[in-house]
Structures are given as structure tokens and as C-alpha cells.
Design a protein around this motif. Structure first.
Motif, short mmCIF file in Angstrom:
data_model
loop_
_atom_site.label_atom_id
_atom_site.label_comp_id
_atom_site.label_asym_id
_atom_site.label_seq_id
_atom_site.Cartn_x
_atom_site.Cartn_y
_atom_site.Cartn_z
N HIS A 121 0.72 -1.17 -0.19
CA HIS A 121 0.52 -0.50 -0.43
C HIS A 121 0.87 1.19 -0.03
O HIS A 121 1.05 1.62 0.95
CB HIS A 121 -0.99 0.03 1.67
N PRO A 122 1.12 1.34 -1.11
CA PRO A 122 2.77 2.29 -1.08
C PRO A 122 1.72 4.66 -1.07
O PRO A 122 2.68 5.25 -0.29
CB PRO A 122 3.44 2.31 -2.79
N ASP A 123 0.80 4.27 -1.20
CA ASP A 123 0.13 5.42 -1.14
C ASP A 123 0.14 5.32 0.41
O ASP A 123 0.12 6.94 1.21
CB ASP A 123 -1.46 5.37 -1.24
N ARG A 124 -0.59 4.95 1.14
CA ARG A 124 -0.27 5.01 3.09
C ARG A 124 1.23 4.78 3.40
O ARG A 124 1.25 5.68 4.76
CB ARG A 124 -1.08 3.75 3.48
N ALA A 125 2.04 4.17 2.69
CA ALA A 125 3.67 4.48 2.87
C ALA A 125 4.02 6.26 2.82
O ALA A 125 4.62 6.58 3.79
CB ALA A 125 4.55 3.70 2.23
N PHE A 126 3.41 6.38 1.95
CA PHE A 126 3.22 7.97 1.30
C PHE A 126 2.87 8.86 2.56
O PHE A 126 3.55 9.37 2.90
CB PHE A 126 3.00 7.95 -0.18
N ASP A 127 1.52 8.27 2.90
CA ASP A 127 1.43 9.36 3.85
C ASP A 127 2.23 8.87 5.27
O ASP A 127 1.71 10.47 5.63
CB ASP A 127 -0.46 8.87 4.42
N LEU A 128 2.48 7.42 5.63
CA LEU A 128 3.48 7.81 6.81
C LEU A 128 4.96 8.69 6.69
O LEU A 128 5.28 9.43 7.77
CB LEU A 128 3.91 6.12 6.82
N THR A 129 4.91 8.60 5.22
CA THR A 129 6.66 9.32 5.24
C THR A 129 5.97 10.50 5.13
O THR A 129 7.31 11.62 5.48
CB THR A 129 6.93 9.12 3.52
N TRP A 130 5.19 11.34 4.53
CA TRP A 130 4.59 12.50 4.95
C TRP A 130 4.56 13.14 6.47
O TRP A 130 5.37 14.33 7.30
CB TRP A 130 3.33 12.99 4.26
N ILE A 131 3.91 11.77 7.10
CA ILE A 131 3.62 12.62 8.34
C ILE A 131 5.25 12.99 9.45
O ILE A 131 5.51 13.79 10.26
CB ILE A 131 3.05 11.19 9.46
N ALA A 132 5.89 12.06 8.73
CA ALA A 132 7.50 12.63 9.24
C ALA A 132 8.20 13.70 8.33
O ALA A 132 8.49 14.11 9.64
CB ALA A 132 8.25 11.24 8.83
N ALA A 133 8.05 13.71 7.80
CA ALA A 133 8.16 15.20 6.93
C ALA A 133 8.18 16.55 7.19
O ALA A 133 8.95 17.29 8.32
CB ALA A 133 8.47 15.40 6.18
N VAL A 134 6.31 16.43 8.34
CA VAL A 134 5.68 17.46 8.80
C VAL A 134 6.46 17.18 10.33
O VAL A 134 6.34 18.12 10.75
CB VAL A 134 4.40 17.05 8.75
N GLU A 135 6.66 16.70 11.14
CA GLU A 135 7.27 16.54 12.41
C GLU A 135 8.26 16.93 12.18
O GLU A 135 8.75 18.31 13.37
CB GLU A 135 7.39 15.11 12.77
N GLU A 136 9.62 16.71 11.11
CA GLU A 136 10.61 17.35 11.09
C GLU A 136 10.61 18.74 10.91
O GLU A 136 11.29 19.82 11.35
CB GLU A 136 11.49 16.47 10.26
N HIS A 137 9.27 19.22 10.06
CA HIS A 137 8.99 20.63 10.00
C HIS A 137 8.73 21.55 11.50
O HIS A 137 9.52 22.80 11.23
CB HIS A 137 8.04 20.83 8.65
N PHE A 138 7.77 20.53 11.94
CA PHE A 138 7.33 21.81 12.63
C PHE A 138 8.86 21.43 13.95
O PHE A 138 8.91 23.05 14.59
CB PHE A 138 6.24 20.42 13.58
N LEU A 139 9.58 20.64 13.81
CA LEU A 139 10.93 20.68 14.72
C LEU A 139 11.86 21.75 14.29
O LEU A 139 12.19 22.50 15.67
CB LEU A 139 11.16 19.65 14.98
N GLY A 140 11.88 22.58 13.86
CA GLY A 140 12.88 23.37 12.89
C GLY A 140 11.87 24.85 13.04
O GLY A 140 12.28 25.74 13.72
#
Length: 242
Positions: A121-140
Motif C-alpha cells: 500500500h504505497p499510498d499509505r506508506a507515502f502518508d506515513l512519510t509525509w507525517i514524518a516530514a511534517v514532524e521534522e518541519h515542526f521541530l525546525g
């Protein structure tokens, strides 16, 4: 009673991106159960390799690191819809700890099934990656706040972000949202002393910008508070729900 993904109350919030029927069916299989914990429960421990991952269904918590001298540094706060434990799933162990600040209900997922998500389910896996990227942005963004904003601006910025986030998941009533953290938690997250944080909150209250008392946060003048923080009260970007 375990909440089925097809009936998840968080899906009613416009803050979260709509799921397709195929995604809902996958989540029904991916979800292994639910975990209910009381306040002050350590959900994940730094250095552990928990076999489970979680999504916050109800309640609030904190992510934090324990320093060598035993002090606790709050990294950020957890709210309904947040995903927990990805570090252990990808890196083999947690690099921070997670503790409940209120009663919490967590959707439970088996860590081993994450790899099946990426394959099937690459679409759901992309969502998971997106969440990780947003977390990194928030910490920045948090780092910029700690480094470039003064104490008053830091607290104002944090209250705006927290209130906006809780409002997005339907927890606002008459301009107020529940906020069960301690002032010390906010002080730790913003690199301030408790005394300085307390005085800053009093100034915001006296200036009729925001009030945090008895576990409730009320924004009294959103635009003025945003101006004071040196930011803009922009709408939150819609995000996936795992």
C-alpha cells in the motif's frame, strides 16, 4: 469497545485528508487493537524497541528526552491524530520517550506490518512519510522560535499552535480548548524557566490576548496574539490520518 477505522471519529474532522474505501479496508486490517492508559503512563521509553506503533485517538501526551543529569527536556506535545513510535519502527529503537498527560486511548499497530504497508500500500506508506516530514518541519520551526523569538513571543507562538491544533480536531468550545499540561512542560519545550513562563502567561492574560487556567486555554484575541508572536494565524495544512 474498540473503534473501527470505518467509524473513527477523527475522520469527521476536516483537518484530516479523506481516506479512500481501499485505505479504510487496509486500516481495518492494519489496526491490531486499542490501548487505554491513565495520566502519567510511560507509553514508549527512550532506547526501547517496542513492537507496537500507535495513533492517538483520545487524550494528550508529551514526547521528551531524559538528560544525563536526570532532567527532562520536552520535545513537543501529542494530540488526537498524532502517530507515535515511528522511530522504533525505522531505527530499531526510540530516541525519545512518550508519556500520557491525560487519560489516553491509542490505536495499536504491529511494527512488523509497517513493511507490508510499504510493499502493498504505497499510498499509505507515502502518508506515513509525509507525517514524518511534517514532524521534522515542526521541530525546525520550534528551533527557530527558541533561537530567534523572545520569551513572550515564544509563549504566544506555542499557545497559538496548540489552540489551533486542538480546534482542528473538534475540541474547541466557546473559544476554549482543554490543555492538561503543566506550565513546567511548556517552559521546558520553549527553553524558558518556570518563573519566566508564569510571568509571561500573566502578561498575556492581563493584555487580554490569551488565558490558560484550570486546564483550559482560551485565545481572547487571535490576531493580536499572532502579531505579538510575530507570526500569522494561518490555517493548518490538512494531513493524513494513520
Amino acid at each position: 469497545m474498540v473503534v473501527k477505522c470505518s467509524n473513527c471519529p477523527l475522520r469527521k474532522c476536516t483537518y484530516f485528508v479523506d481516506m479512500t474505501e481501499a485505505e479504510v479496508q487496509f486500516m481495518l486490517q492494519f489496526k491490531a487493537g486499542e490501548l487505554a492508559v491513565g495520566p502519567g503512563t510511560q507509553i514508549l521509553m527512550e532506547g526501547s524497541n517496542s513492537p507496537q506503533l500507535y495513533t492517538v485517538l483520545e487524550g494528550m501526551g508529551t514526547r521528551y528526552k531524559t538528560l544525563e543529569d536526570g532532567q527532562r527536556q520536552v520535545i513537543n506535545f501529542l494530540f488526537p491524530g498524532d502517530f507515535i513510535g515511528l522511530q522504533a519502527g525505522v531505527m530499531g529503537e526510540m530516541k525519545h520517550s512518550v508519556e500520557s498527560s491525560t487519560k489516553m486511548v491509542l490505536c495499536v499497530f504491529n511494527r512488523a506490518d509497517v513493511w507490508n504497508m510499504f510493499k502493498s500500500h504505497p499510498d499509505r506508506a507515502f502518508d506515513l512519510t509525509w507525517i514524518a516530514a511534517v514532524e521534522e518541519h515542526f521541530l525546525g520551526e520550534t528551533l527557530i522560535t527558541v533561537g530567534q523569538r523572545d520569551a513572550g513571543q515564544r509563549v504566544a507562538w506555542a499557545l497559538l499552535r496548540i489552540h489551533h491544533r486542538l480546534r482542528a480536531v473538534g475540541l474547541e468550545k466557546d473559544g476554549a480548548v482543554p490543555l492538561a499540561f503543566r506550565q513546567q512542560d511548556l517552559a521546558d519545550a520553549l527553553g524558558l524557566s518556570l518563573v519566566h513562563t508564569n510571568k509571561t502567561l500573566a502578561r498575556l492574560r492581563d493584555g487580554k490576548l490569551a488565558s490558560w487556567a484550570n486546564g483550559t486555554l482560551t485565545i481572547l484575541d487571535r490576531k493580536a496574539l499572532a502579531d505579538y508572536a510575530g507570526t500569522a494565524p494561518e490555517p493548518l495544512e490538512r494531513r493524513p490520518l494513520i
